[in-house]
Design an enzyme around this catalytic site. Structure first.
Site, PDB file in Angstrom:
ATOM      1  N   GLY A  90      45.379 -37.547  38.073  1.00  0.00           N
ATOM      2  CA  GLY A  90      46.463 -38.477  37.778  1.00  0.00           C
ATOM      3  C   GLY A  90      47.736 -37.919  38.369  1.00  0.00           C
ATOM      4  O   GLY A  90      47.752 -37.521  39.532  1.00  0.00           O
ATOM      5  N   SER A 122      41.402 -33.198  41.090  1.00  0.00           N
ATOM      6  CA  SER A 122      42.693 -33.692  41.557  1.00  0.00           C
ATOM      7  C   SER A 122      43.834 -32.931  40.870  1.00  0.00           C
ATOM      8  O   SER A 122      43.989 -31.740  41.098  1.00  0.00           O
ATOM      9  CB  SER A 122      42.777 -35.204  41.342  1.00  0.00           C
ATOM     10  N   ALA A 123      44.621 -33.584  40.021  1.00  0.00           N
ATOM     11  CA  ALA A 123      45.716 -32.894  39.329  1.00  0.00           C
ATOM     12  C   ALA A 123      45.207 -31.703  38.525  1.00  0.00           C
ATOM     13  O   ALA A 123      45.856 -30.655  38.457  1.00  0.00           O
ATOM     14  CB  ALA A 123      46.451 -33.873  38.409  1.00  0.00           C
ATOM     15  N   HIS A 159      42.239 -33.858  47.705  1.00  0.00           N
ATOM     16  CA  HIS A 159      42.228 -35.092  48.503  1.00  0.00           C
ATOM     17  C   HIS A 159      42.671 -34.809  49.940  1.00  0.00           C
ATOM     18  O   HIS A 159      43.217 -35.700  50.611  1.00  0.00           O
ATOM     19  CB  HIS A 159      43.153 -36.164  47.913  1.00  0.00           C
ATOM     20  N   GLU A 194      37.743 -34.799  49.849  1.00  0.00           N
ATOM     21  CA  GLU A 194      37.102 -35.522  48.750  1.00  0.00           C
ATOM     22  C   GLU A 194      35.595 -35.308  48.798  1.00  0.00           C
ATOM     23  O   GLU A 194      34.976 -35.408  49.855  1.00  0.00           O
ATOM     24  CB  GLU A 194      37.460 -37.005  48.817  1.00  0.00           C
TER      25      GLU A 194
END
Length: 234
Positions: A90, A122-123, A159, A194
């Site tokens: 997020g 991700s985050a 990413h 990814e």
């Protein structure tokens, strides 16, 4: 060197058009190694409620029993009692802001050093490096500090892509990372595509998944082959 440390740093929650977390299921299963009760930290969720985010992860990983940290009256106690921690993607700035706000950085870090498995995407992976200065996210809120867990001695860029969109005149990812490397020429930045992930077990760090990664140091850019031992970045 914190020999018990076990950290899985996924680039993303999806690969291509696969369903949510599908590509990561086997990696998560192997990483948890029999642990079935997991504490989820949904603080990176901004446009989705933390309840809804937790439910989404539970639906994607039905073999696990997942509770959100926000459901506990005492977040520090929840960390202390957790068998494993999942940290979702997020907005990285919102995630880190909430962790500082609740004074959870050191408690999580200590539990991981004691052997509690950590999984982020991700985050949630951004927090595993030295800072969030190479996040792709907008700084929508200002955390107390950009300093993070430091489970690896490098920056992370989830990413990661070197794709350049036709007729797009903004900076490419490589150009943005070059800006960081100009200011911090001795700090490595690991770009994870990814579907890929970094896996730390004790004093060993490996790039796993189907795709090669990239590491930037100063003006140098080199490929990292999947399966490579990159423990030099611990």
């Amino acid at each position: 060197m914190h020999e018990l440390t076990k950290v899985l740093m996924l680039s993303s929650s999806r690969q291509n058009d696969e369903p949510y977390l599908t590509h990561a299921k086997e990696m998560i299963k192997n990483h948890l190694n029999g642990v079935s009760e997991v504490l989820f930290i949904p603080y990176a969720g901004v446009t989705v409620s933390w309840d809804a985010y937790t439910a989404k992860v539970q639906e994607a990983l039905p073999e696990l029993s997942i509770t959100g940290i926000h459901e506990h009256a005492d977040a520090k106690l929840a960390i202390q009692n957790a068998q494993a921690v999942l940290v979702g993607g997020g907005n990285t700035f919102n995630l880190l802001n909430e962790i500082y706000k609740q004074d959870l950085l050191k408690p999580i870090q200590q539990r991981v050093y004691e052997g509690m498995p950590y999984i982020g995407w991700s985050a949630g992976s951004n927090l595993c490096g030295l800072s969030i200065k190479t996040s792709n996210d907008m700084p929508i809120i200002q955390p107390q500090s950009f300093t993070t867990f430091g489970f690896i001695n490098a920056q992370i860029n989830p990413h990661y892509t070197d794709y350049v969109a036709p007729n797009h005149n903004g900076e490419t990812r490589d150009q943005r990372l070059a800006e960081f490397c100009t200011l911090y020429p001795d700090v490595p930045v690991i770009g994870i595509r990814e579907g890929g992930a970094l896996f730390r077990e004790g004093s060993k760090l490996t790039l796993i998944g189907e795709h090669d990664g990239v590491v930037f140091i100063g003006t140098d850019r080199k490929l990292i082959s999947t399966g490579s031992d990159i423990s030099v970045y611990l």
